[in-house]
Write a protein that holds these residues in place. Structure first.
Motif, PDB file in Angstrom:
ATOM      1  N   PRO A 151       0.795  -1.236   0.000  1.00  0.00           N
ATOM      2  CA  PRO A 151       0.000   0.000   0.000  1.00  0.00           C
ATOM      3  C   PRO A 151       0.824   1.280   0.000  1.00  0.00           C
ATOM      4  CG  PRO A 151      -0.909  -1.593   1.553  1.00  0.00           C
ATOM      5  CD  PRO A 151       0.393  -2.142   1.092  1.00  0.00           C
ATOM      6  N   GLY A 152       2.023   1.282   0.601  1.00  0.00           N
ATOM      7  CA  GLY A 152       2.747   2.537   0.760  1.00  0.00           C
ATOM      8  C   GLY A 152       3.875   2.795  -0.205  1.00  0.00           C
ATOM      9  N   VAL A 153       4.229   1.835  -1.061  1.00  0.00           N
ATOM     10  CA  VAL A 153       5.421   1.993  -1.889  1.00  0.00           C
ATOM     11  C   VAL A 153       5.058   2.536  -3.266  1.00  0.00           C
ATOM     12  CG1 VAL A 153       6.611   0.138  -0.679  1.00  0.00           C
ATOM     13  CG2 VAL A 153       5.302  -0.391  -2.744  1.00  0.00           C
ATOM     14  N   GLY A 154       6.094   2.935  -4.003  1.00  0.00           N
ATOM     15  CA  GLY A 154       5.890   3.410  -5.360  1.00  0.00           C
ATOM     16  C   GLY A 154       5.596   2.283  -6.325  1.00  0.00           C
ATOM     17  N   GLY A 155       5.274   2.654  -7.561  1.00  0.00           N
ATOM     18  CA  GLY A 155       4.843   1.664  -8.537  1.00  0.00           C
ATOM     19  C   GLY A 155       5.896   0.625  -8.866  1.00  0.00           C
ATOM     20  N   GLY A 156       7.137   1.065  -9.107  1.00  0.00           N
ATOM     21  CA  GLY A 156       8.184   0.116  -9.447  1.00  0.00           C
ATOM     22  C   GLY A 156       8.466  -0.861  -8.331  1.00  0.00           C
ATOM     23  N   MET A 157       8.489  -0.365  -7.092  1.00  0.00           N
ATOM     24  CA  MET A 157       8.731  -1.253  -5.957  1.00  0.00           C
ATOM     25  C   MET A 157       7.561  -2.203  -5.758  1.00  0.00           C
ATOM     26  SD  MET A 157      10.639  -2.382  -3.592  1.00  0.00           S
ATOM     27  CE  MET A 157      11.991  -1.217  -3.765  1.00  0.00           C
ATOM     28  N   ALA A 191      -8.421  -7.472   2.123  1.00  0.00           N
ATOM     29  CA  ALA A 191      -8.699  -6.325   1.249  1.00  0.00           C
ATOM     30  C   ALA A 191      -9.764  -5.444   1.894  1.00  0.00           C
ATOM     31  CB  ALA A 191      -9.177  -6.816  -0.118  1.00  0.00           C
ATOM     32  N   PRO A 192      -9.641  -4.116   1.754  1.00  0.00           N
ATOM     33  CA  PRO A 192     -10.655  -3.231   2.329  1.00  0.00           C
ATOM     34  C   PRO A 192     -12.016  -3.458   1.678  1.00  0.00           C
ATOM     35  CG  PRO A 192      -9.171  -2.027   0.862  1.00  0.00           C
ATOM     36  CD  PRO A 192      -8.599  -3.390   1.032  1.00  0.00           C
ATOM     37  N   ALA A 193     -13.052  -3.391   2.497  1.00  0.00           N
ATOM     38  CA  ALA A 193     -14.405  -3.591   1.973  1.00  0.00           C
ATOM     39  C   ALA A 193     -14.771  -2.440   1.050  1.00  0.00           C
ATOM     40  CB  ALA A 193     -15.402  -3.670   3.134  1.00  0.00           C
ATOM     41  N   PRO A 194     -15.335  -2.701  -0.119  1.00  0.00           N
ATOM     42  CA  PRO A 194     -15.698  -1.610  -1.036  1.00  0.00           C
ATOM     43  C   PRO A 194     -16.830  -0.773  -0.462  1.00  0.00           C
ATOM     44  CG  PRO A 194     -16.535  -3.717  -1.848  1.00  0.00           C
ATOM     45  CD  PRO A 194     -15.664  -4.032  -0.659  1.00  0.00           C
ATOM     46  N   PRO A 202     -11.201   7.372 -11.070  1.00  0.00           N
ATOM     47  CA  PRO A 202     -10.519   6.752 -12.207  1.00  0.00           C
ATOM     48  C   PRO A 202      -9.306   7.569 -12.628  1.00  0.00           C
ATOM     49  CG  PRO A 202     -12.542   7.825 -12.918  1.00  0.00           C
ATOM     50  CD  PRO A 202     -12.524   7.905 -11.422  1.00  0.00           C
ATOM     51  N   ASP A 203      -8.251   6.895 -13.013  1.00  0.00           N
ATOM     52  CA  ASP A 203      -7.087   7.549 -13.583  1.00  0.00           C
ATOM     53  C   ASP A 203      -6.706   6.795 -14.841  1.00  0.00           C
ATOM     54  OD1 ASP A 203      -4.397   5.796 -12.863  1.00  0.00           O
ATOM     55  OD2 ASP A 203      -6.022   5.505 -11.427  1.00  0.00           O
ATOM     56  N   ALA A 204      -6.138   7.537 -15.791  1.00  0.00           N
ATOM     57  CA  ALA A 204      -5.888   6.958 -17.110  1.00  0.00           C
ATOM     58  C   ALA A 204      -4.936   5.771 -17.044  1.00  0.00           C
ATOM     59  CB  ALA A 204      -5.326   8.039 -18.043  1.00  0.00           C
ATOM     60  N   GLU A 205      -3.862   5.888 -16.245  1.00  0.00           N
ATOM     61  CA  GLU A 205      -2.882   4.810 -16.187  1.00  0.00           C
ATOM     62  C   GLU A 205      -3.474   3.560 -15.548  1.00  0.00           C
ATOM     63  OE1 GLU A 205       1.762   4.093 -14.768  1.00  0.00           O
ATOM     64  OE2 GLU A 205       0.644   5.849 -14.079  1.00  0.00           O
ATOM     65  N   GLY A 206      -4.218   3.744 -14.457  1.00  0.00           N
ATOM     66  CA  GLY A 206      -4.829   2.594 -13.801  1.00  0.00           C
ATOM     67  C   GLY A 206      -5.864   1.917 -14.673  1.00  0.00           C
ATOM     68  N   VAL A 207      -6.667   2.697 -15.379  1.00  0.00           N
ATOM     69  CA  VAL A 207      -7.682   2.129 -16.267  1.00  0.00           C
ATOM     70  C   VAL A 207      -7.017   1.366 -17.413  1.00  0.00           C
ATOM     71  CG1 VAL A 207      -9.463   2.712 -17.964  1.00  0.00           C
ATOM     72  CG2 VAL A 207      -9.515   3.754 -15.687  1.00  0.00           C
ATOM     73  N   SER A 303      -1.578   1.103 -10.590  1.00  0.00           N
ATOM     74  CA  SER A 303      -2.760   1.506  -9.825  1.00  0.00           C
ATOM     75  C   SER A 303      -2.620   1.120  -8.360  1.00  0.00           C
ATOM     76  CB  SER A 303      -4.021   0.848 -10.419  1.00  0.00           C
ATOM     77  OG  SER A 303      -5.153   1.142  -9.641  1.00  0.00           O
ATOM     78  N   ARG A 304      -2.441   2.130  -7.511  1.00  0.00           N
ATOM     79  CA  ARG A 304      -2.366   1.867  -6.074  1.00  0.00           C
ATOM     80  C   ARG A 304      -3.690   1.311  -5.551  1.00  0.00           C
ATOM     81  NH1 ARG A 304       1.325   4.042  -2.367  1.00  0.00           N
ATOM     82  NH2 ARG A 304       2.097   5.398  -4.037  1.00  0.00           N
ATOM     83  N   THR A 305      -4.787   1.735  -6.144  1.00  0.00           N
ATOM     84  CA  THR A 305      -6.103   1.282  -5.711  1.00  0.00           C
ATOM     85  C   THR A 305      -6.294  -0.217  -5.906  1.00  0.00           C
ATOM     86  OG1 THR A 305      -7.033   3.438  -6.289  1.00  0.00           O
ATOM     87  CG2 THR A 305      -8.583   1.605  -6.074  1.00  0.00           C
ATOM     88  N   ASP A 306      -5.674  -0.770  -6.953  1.00  0.00           N
ATOM     89  CA  ASP A 306      -5.926  -2.162  -7.328  1.00  0.00           C
ATOM     90  C   ASP A 306      -4.804  -3.113  -6.934  1.00  0.00           C
ATOM     91  OD1 ASP A 306      -8.469  -1.746  -8.805  1.00  0.00           O
ATOM     92  OD2 ASP A 306      -7.204  -0.506 -10.085  1.00  0.00           O
TER      93      ASP A 306
END
Length: 358
Positions: A151-157, A191-194, A202-207, A303-306
């Protein structure tokens, strides 16, 4: 107009004496010391200057934890291998030694990929009959710790940690199998409950990453239909079960994208894949799962969300690929990194397959 006063006459200045040798040497010593002080980090500024401090960020902490785990696992595996202290045929059977060697290779690759020096411990603890089971448990626990940092790290990590965790999970299964024990589960954070009324922004990269995963699931459903037609009995049942699991994943991803206001990518009419024999069908299934491992790892980076979805997908696809005969163990999902943890040479391309196409 009164006259301006004349300036007072100054007394004549005394004649200057040439500096003696001792004075010149003292002055040179002071001048020579100035650059030396500057080189030590001394800055001549007015006022108070704050002392700089290096605060490790989430990526640094996650990297350090993953390195510590890799070195601990490396020591445990070395103790079970042929060169381990106390490792004899009685305490370390051939199957255990073989899987221990795989753990050594993987931990070395992980350390390289994490940017650490893959130096083996100076000495390994003597092994005992139950050490292989303990190694399997610790591999699974270390996989869970790698995923805890997502949850706390950057995308590459995040992408790297997913791959390291998948590798450890595969090796935990292999180690447990070598001693006849059930595979230990990888502890996953719930996982957190939706939220009922809110959805992730929504963000373009995550989508785009979700669309790539959906495209891979479409291809997997199609390919497993082909695979099932070439297999019989138990393997055919496995292929049909896998097709159903990928169909469910496809439907979930479709719903997720629509909830975020995106139009889900559709399936192709056909894919460039062939399975003329049963062996080719198994290799196709392994290839599809390996490609899915990569696109799920890409999702973790984008996508940090996913990331919960991505981590579960990486572990599931990596395990399925090995079950069908895939060979990637050290860093599944990282096509730009070799099995030794080092970047591939410039210009090297990875094979593409139906599960990788978008």
């Amino acid at each position: 107009m009164p006259a301006l006063p004349r300036p007072a006459q100054r007394a004549p200045a005394p004649a200057r004496r040439a500096p003696d040798r001792r004075t010149v040497l003292a002055a040179l010593a002071v001048l020579a010391g100035a650059p030396l002080a500057a080189g030590c980090g001394v800055r001549w500024v007015s006022g108070t200057e704050p002392t700089p401090t290096a605060q490790p960020g989430p990526d640094d902490e996650a990297r350090e934890r993953a390195e510590d785990d890799a070195r601990d696992l490396l020591a445990r595996a070395l103790a079970l291998g042929p060169a381990g202290a106390g490792a004899t045929p009685a305490t370390a059977p051939a199957a255990v030694q073989q899987v221990a060697a795989s753990v050594v290779d993987a931990c070395t690759a992980h350390l390289r990929a994490l940017g650490a020096d893959p130096v083996a411990p100076a000495s390994a603890q003597p092994s005992a009959p139950g050490d292989a089971s303990a190694l399997a448990q610790e591999l699974a626990a270390a996989a869970g710790r790698a995923l805890d940092a997502l949850p706390g790290v950057g995308g590459g990590m995040a992408r790297l940690l997913c791959s390291v965790a998948a590798s450890r999970a595969l090796l935990a299964d292999a180690t447990a199998t070598a001693v006849g024990a059930p595979p230990p589960p990888v502890p996953l954070a719930p996982a957190p409950a939706p939220a009922a009324t809110a959805s992730p922004t929504p963000d373009a990269e995550g989508v785009a990453a979700l669309q790539a995963v959906l495209a891979g699931e479409h291809a997997a459903v199609w390919c497993y239909g082909l695979v099932a037609g070439r297999l019989a009995d138990e393997l055919r049942a496995r292929a049909l079960e896998a097709a159903g699991a990928h169909r469910a994943a496809r439907d979930d991803l479709t719903s997720t994208l629509r909830a975020r206001g995106a139009e889900p990518v559709g399936a192709r009419a056909a894919y460039d894949a062939a399975a003329p024999t049963a062996e080719a069908a198994r290799l196709l299934a392994a290839s599809v799962e390996e490609r899915l491992t990569a696109v799920y790892a890409d999702l973790a980076a984008a996508s940090r969300t996913d990331r919960d979805l991505a981590a579960a997908g990486v572990l599931r696809a990596a395990g399925a690929a090995r079950g069908w005969g895939g060979t990637t163990v050290n860093l599944p999902g990282l096509p730009a990194t070799g099995e030794d943890g080092l970047p591939l040479p410039t210009g090297t391309t990875t094979a593409t397959g139906p599960g990788r196409s978008a």
